[in-house]
Design an enzyme around this catalytic site. Structure first.
Site, PDB file in Angstrom:
ATOM      1  N   LYS A 150       0.824  -1.206   0.000  1.00 20.41           N
ATOM      2  CA  LYS A 150       0.000   0.000   0.000  1.00 20.41           C
ATOM      3  C   LYS A 150       0.862   1.261   0.000  1.00 20.41           C
ATOM      4  CE  LYS A 150      -2.357   0.569   3.698  1.00 20.41           C
ATOM      5  NZ  LYS A 150      -3.326   0.306   4.773  1.00 20.41           N
ATOM      6  N   GLU A 176      -2.158   8.257  12.539  1.00 18.73           N
ATOM      7  CA  GLU A 176      -0.995   7.456  12.170  1.00 18.73           C
ATOM      8  C   GLU A 176      -0.136   7.159  13.392  1.00 18.73           C
ATOM      9  OE1 GLU A 176       0.704   6.529   8.777  1.00 18.73           O
ATOM     10  OE2 GLU A 176      -1.423   6.106   8.908  1.00 18.73           O
ATOM     11  N   ARG A 177       0.550   6.040  13.359  1.00 20.38           N
ATOM     12  CA  ARG A 177       1.549   5.765  14.390  1.00 20.38           C
ATOM     13  C   ARG A 177       2.780   6.643  14.116  1.00 20.38           C
ATOM     14  NH1 ARG A 177      -0.682   1.343  12.350  1.00 20.38           N
ATOM     15  NH2 ARG A 177      -1.861  -0.048  13.730  1.00 20.38           N
TER      16      ARG A 177
END
Length: 480
Positions: A150, A176-177
């Protein structure tokens, strides 16, 4: 003065002028705690959601009205930089000085300014341009788990947008991390595409208010490049479900009655406020590709249903195709596009795409028979279909510019006409005598003949494991 603090919800009293909705309030030492007004309870009280952690905030503390809404920096100087929801740089580089600040709360472009023409947004990636054409100014959903390519696909689209469309790419990470943001920044820098892109992150450890507004900040920057600089913009959002999730948290904290499955009652409105700003106008276009997480694979989930209503294309990544080395690992049978019609893509393109899908679907139906009985037991007609399908699968693979350093293969950008021409010649059995490996990881179809005639020392580097060629007389029983 602060009246109450309940988690991220702050209630304040103003004796004179009541702050308007969306105004920012500052409290704490040096105004480090920022609150956005979401409701006016009466003539003297407002309730807001904190965009920063509220540790240290207490009743009776002073709170100041800035008189301004949340704003984002715009201008040429934002390129190659990474920002948080407040427009502060978080890439360890000097602060941004030359920038204009605009409110993140902006209306979608009026209908009179929108372009009514449907145009194809060419990505240079064969399988997308042929089977899942993207719309210029449209929204595409990217469905994929971890490790199926992805991020690589998003990176390649950014590279092609920068190098061949002279556009700007904006990456917006919602929830998001921290690790993912740092890795993506490093990869973009190594790929050489960072000077023409902007990155914004509302990270997973931040309060829901910050995650809820980061998408609006990214769109404000995108609108600047579209309307002021008249450039096309590629907006990548990862993950749109986390925007809905942040809105659900904010709604619950504000005390709103939950709707179906616990979602906020304003789900449709909030998503539309964001999505409707992504549009094709007379000055340029914002084309969006959004990663979509489907909760528990339930496509009837309200978050998925409302998101699908806005998408013009769905790109589904397959782990099985990735394991076979067929990159990009896009599943051509599950992916779809609303503009893949004869009136938009043309009659030839539409007919070819339908024929490709039909051939691949027939091959998918025959895989069980091949696994049990072997290829030799099929009729000549079915063997011809299998040969075409396998060659099509390999032709639709493509080496990427952003993976050159890992694979050693030079990246290829293929025009839509070249991709269609190659598929048409394969369907006409022009390459039935060529080994399947000659069609694997090439650009245009003419490279297949050169690859076939190449000497052993001129061949491409070792390829990922994949099923054997059809030239093998009796394939293994477990061969697809």
């Amino acid at each position: 003065m602060i009246v109450s603090v309940r988690g991220s919800v702050v209630e304040a009293r103003f004796d004179h002028r009541l702050p308007p909705i969306h105004a920012l309030l500052h409290a704490g030492e040096g105004g480090r705690i920022v609150v956005e007004v979401l409701a006016q309870r009466d003539a003297q009280h407002v309730r807001g959601i904190a965009l920063t952690p509220t540790q240290g905030l207490a009743r009776g503390m002073a709170i100041n009205d800035t008189g301004n809404p949340l704003r984002a920096p715009v201008g040429p100087g934002v390129l190659s930089r990474m920002f948080d929801v407040f427009g502060h740089t978080i890439d360890r580089e000097p602060e941004l000085h030359e920038a204009t600040w605009r409110s993140v709360h902006r209306a979608p472009p009026p209908l009179a300014r929108r372009s009514t023409r449907s145009e194809i947004f060419e990505t240079g990636i064969k399988v997308i341009d042929v089977l899942v054409p993207l719309e210029r100014g449209g929204k595409a959903g990217l469905f994929g788990g971890a490790g199926v390519g992805k991020t690589v696909l998003l990176t390649e689209m950014i590279h092609n947008m920068v190098g061949h469309h002279e556009g700007v790419s904006i990456f917006c990470g919602i929830g998001e991390r921290c690790r993912e943001g740092e890795e993506l920044h490093r990869e973009m820098k190594a790929a050489g595409v960072l000077p023409h892109m902007v990155m914004l992150f509302g990270q997973m450890n931040e309060p829901p208010g910050a995650r809820f507004r980061i998408g609006h900040a990214a769109l404000t920057m995108a609108e600047y490049f579209r309307d002021d600089e008249r450039r096309d913009v590629l907006l990548l959002i990862d993950n749109i479900f986390r925007f809905i999730q942040a809105g659900m948290e904010v709604s619950g904290l504000m005390g709103q009655m939950p709707s179906r499955l616990g979602y906020q009652p304003t789900l449709g409105t909030e998503l539309s406020t964001l999505e409707e700003r992504i549009a094709n106008t007379d000055t340029g276009a914002i084309t969006s590709i959004q990663a979509v997480y489907v909760p528990a694979d339930d496509f009837t989930d309200p978050a998925a249903v409302h998101t699908f209503a806005h998408l013009s294309a769905s790109i589904v990544l397959s782990r099985k195709r990735a394991s076979e080395g067929l990159y990009p690992a896009i599943d051509p049978l599950q992916s779809s596009s609303k503009i893949a019609t004869p009136t938009i893509v043309g009659k030839r393109h539409y007919a070819l795409a339908q024929e490709i899908r039909r051939t691949l679907a027939q091959y998918s139906d025959l895989k069980d028979i091949i696994a049990m009985l072997g290829l030799e037991q099929l009729s000549p007609e079915d063997r011809a279909v299998v040969g075409r399908a396998r060659r099509l699968e390999r032709f639709l693979t493509q080496p990427f510019f952003t993976t050159e350093q890992f694979t050693g293969m030079k990246g290829k950008l293929v025009s839509r006409d070249d991709a269609l021409d190659g598929c048409e010649r394969i369907l006409r059995d022009e390459f039935k005598d060529h080994p399947e490996s000659a069609l694997y990881m090439i650009g245009s179809i003419d490279e297949a003949k050169a690859k076939r005639n190449a000497k052993p020392d001129q061949t491409t580097p070792p390829q990922p494991a994949k099923a054997p060629d059809l030239a093998v007389s009796t394939p293994p029983a477990d061969a697809p």
